[in-house]
Design an enzyme around this catalytic site. Structure first.
Site, short mmCIF file in Angstrom:
data_model
loop_
_atom_site.label_atom_id
_atom_site.label_comp_id
_atom_site.label_asym_id
_atom_site.label_seq_id
_atom_site.Cartn_x
_atom_site.Cartn_y
_atom_site.Cartn_z
N ASN A 55 9.44 26.76 20.83
CA ASN A 55 9.91 26.57 22.21
C ASN A 55 11.38 26.94 22.37
OD1 ASN A 55 7.39 25.68 23.09
ND2 ASN A 55 7.86 23.55 22.63
N ASP A 102 9.26 36.11 23.68
CA ASP A 102 8.10 35.45 24.28
C ASP A 102 6.80 35.85 23.59
OD1 ASP A 102 6.99 33.72 26.16
OD2 ASP A 102 6.50 35.36 27.51
N GLU A 120 1.90 26.03 24.91
CA GLU A 120 1.30 26.88 25.94
C GLU A 120 1.89 26.58 27.30
OE1 GLU A 120 -2.99 27.45 28.20
OE2 GLU A 120 -2.97 26.60 26.17
N ASP A 123 5.50 27.79 27.57
CA ASP A 123 5.56 29.24 27.68
C ASP A 123 5.25 29.70 29.11
OD1 ASP A 123 5.47 31.91 25.89
OD2 ASP A 123 3.94 32.05 27.43
N HIS A 124 4.20 29.15 29.70
CA HIS A 124 3.84 29.52 31.06
C HIS A 124 4.91 29.07 32.05
CE1 HIS A 124 0.12 31.08 29.78
NE2 HIS A 124 -0.51 29.94 29.61
N ASP A 127 7.64 31.56 31.90
CA ASP A 127 7.19 32.80 32.54
C ASP A 127 7.23 32.69 34.06
OD1 ASP A 127 6.76 34.12 30.18
OD2 ASP A 127 4.63 33.67 30.07
#
Length: 411
Positions: A55, A102, A120, A123-124, A127
């Site tokens: 992360n 990423d 997850e 990360d999203h 983004d």
């Protein structure tokens, strides 16, 4: 009392946390560029220290991407003034670094045996923020500020398509990447920045020899074509139906339910921009896009959480306060200067997004007993097996990035 007060402020319910623990990442990809970039990503992650948390890799890339874009915005806030060439090069470099980092965060999670649903989600979340800045930087770099309607269309299409990618995931349970998707869009934008850096941003306003239209119209055609392909893939979802009971979403809700929060962001943005007596979008394009982008990022994160926890998504949100005030202010003939409310919308939306993300990460970390930016054990117990090995949670479309990107944009 302090414990009771904390529980009252919790965002995720015990049932949601339990569902989150059971979540398994599912992804299908037909990307053209991803297989070609695998050797680069595998080499890069092999050079990454084992003590570096996945992360932390993601957030470093995001910060660099945001900083380089803000520098570009400072020189051309409306996409009309040609920014210095070096700012375009910085944006190309920042996006390339972000894209690379990423793409290896999940590989790093697998080699350190630290894959988790939090990775997850994190990360999203990154983004969703990156989408705004990448789309805006591309429009500024190719001087779309000379065509405000096109600027609005391109940026809000990117934001909406990113949301739609997670809408599709919420319905089907599987994230899908087409042949021309996130990675292809990112490298196309890197190319735009490099052209501006080498030839100057003014090159996009010159006329093409035979057709007689400016070069940035060519860019608009290609980007719109990419958007169209993704919209077609998205619409297939309604034909195939959801993975829930009777074709519903993973949470058992209507496949159309996520349309409400998106409409509450995009429709007011369009109405405010078109009806503003002060031409607020034309005069303050970057602030406008960033303000509504933060609101869109908030509802996208809520959609991602709804998918991962198999929960119904809430329609109304405090982040919509800013757009609501702008709308009401116009209704009452702008009794408050619109620019004041626009800056309030940006500040309110940003703090609300950061507070929400921080609280959710805190709750998940406490539930899973993990750290967000630190690997909680020494390198002796780390799993240093091949980065291509199978992951129990978060295996991505590349066979490595535990939570790779989502659709969208110009990101």
């Amino acid at each position: 009392m302090p414990i009771l007060a904390y529980k009252e402020q919790r965002i995720l319910s015990p049932q949601q946390l339990r569902k989150l623990s059971e979540h398994k990442y599912s992804c299908f990809s037909a990307s053209l560029l991803d297989p070609l970039l695998q050797p680069w990503w595998n080499w890069l992650v092999s050079q990454t220290p084992l003590w570096l948390a996945p992360n932390l890799i993601t957030i470093v890339g995001l910060i660099l991407n945001i900083v380089t874009t803000l520098i570009l915005i400072c020189y051309s806030p409306n996409g009309v003034e040609p920014p210095p060439r070096w700012t375009c090069f910085l944006c190309a470099l920042g996006l390339f670094v972000y894209q690379s980092l990423d793409s290896i965060d999940g590989k790093q999670a697998r080699r350190t045996n630290t894959s988790s649903p939090l990775g997850e989600l994190f990360d999203h979340g990154c983004d969703s923020i990156s989408t705004i800045f990448v789309a805006l930087s591309a429009c500024i770099s190719c001087q779309l500020g000379h065509y405000p309607n096109w600027l609005f269309f391109q940026c809000f299409c990117a934001i909406a398509l990113f949301y739609c990618a997670h809408w599709q995931t919420y319905v089907s349970g599987t994230m899908r990447f087409g042949r021309i998707d996130v990675t292809e869009a990112q490298f196309s934008i890197i190319a735009i920045h490099l052209v501006s850096a080498v030839l100057g941003p003014e090159i996009w306003l010159t006329k093409m020899p035979i057709v007689g239209v400016s070069w940035n119209y060519t860019i608009l055609v290609f980007i719109t074509f990419g958007y169209t392909l993704n919209i077609i893939n998205f619409l297939k979802m309604f034909i195939e139906g959801g993975s829930g009971k009777n074709g519903s979403s993973v949470a058992g809700t209507s496949v159309l339910s996520p349309s409400i929060p998106l409409t509450l962001v995009v429709l007011p943005a369009l109405m405010i921009a078109q009806k503003s007596p002060e031409n607020i979008f034309t005069e303050h394009a970057s602030v406008f896009i960033l303000a509504f982008g933060m609101v869109a990022a908030k509802i996208t994160n809520k959609l991602v959480i709804a998918h991962m926890t198999k929960a119904e998504m809430e329609y109304l949100d405090w982040s919509l306060l800013g757009p609501a005030l702008l709308f009401l202010n116009q209704y009452f003939n702008c009794i408050v200067p619109e620019i004041w409310l626009l800056w309030f919308t940006l500040a309110w939306g940003t703090q609300d997004l950061l507070r929400y993300c921080a609280q959710v990460c805190l709750e998940i970390c406490q539930h899973l007993r993990i750290d967000l930016f630190r690997i909680p054990y020494g390198p002796k117990v780390l799993n240093t097996s091949s980065v291509g090995s199978q992951s129990n949670v978060g295996a991505d479309k590349n066979g490595g990035t535990s939570h790779r990107k989502s659709k969208s944009k110009a990101h």
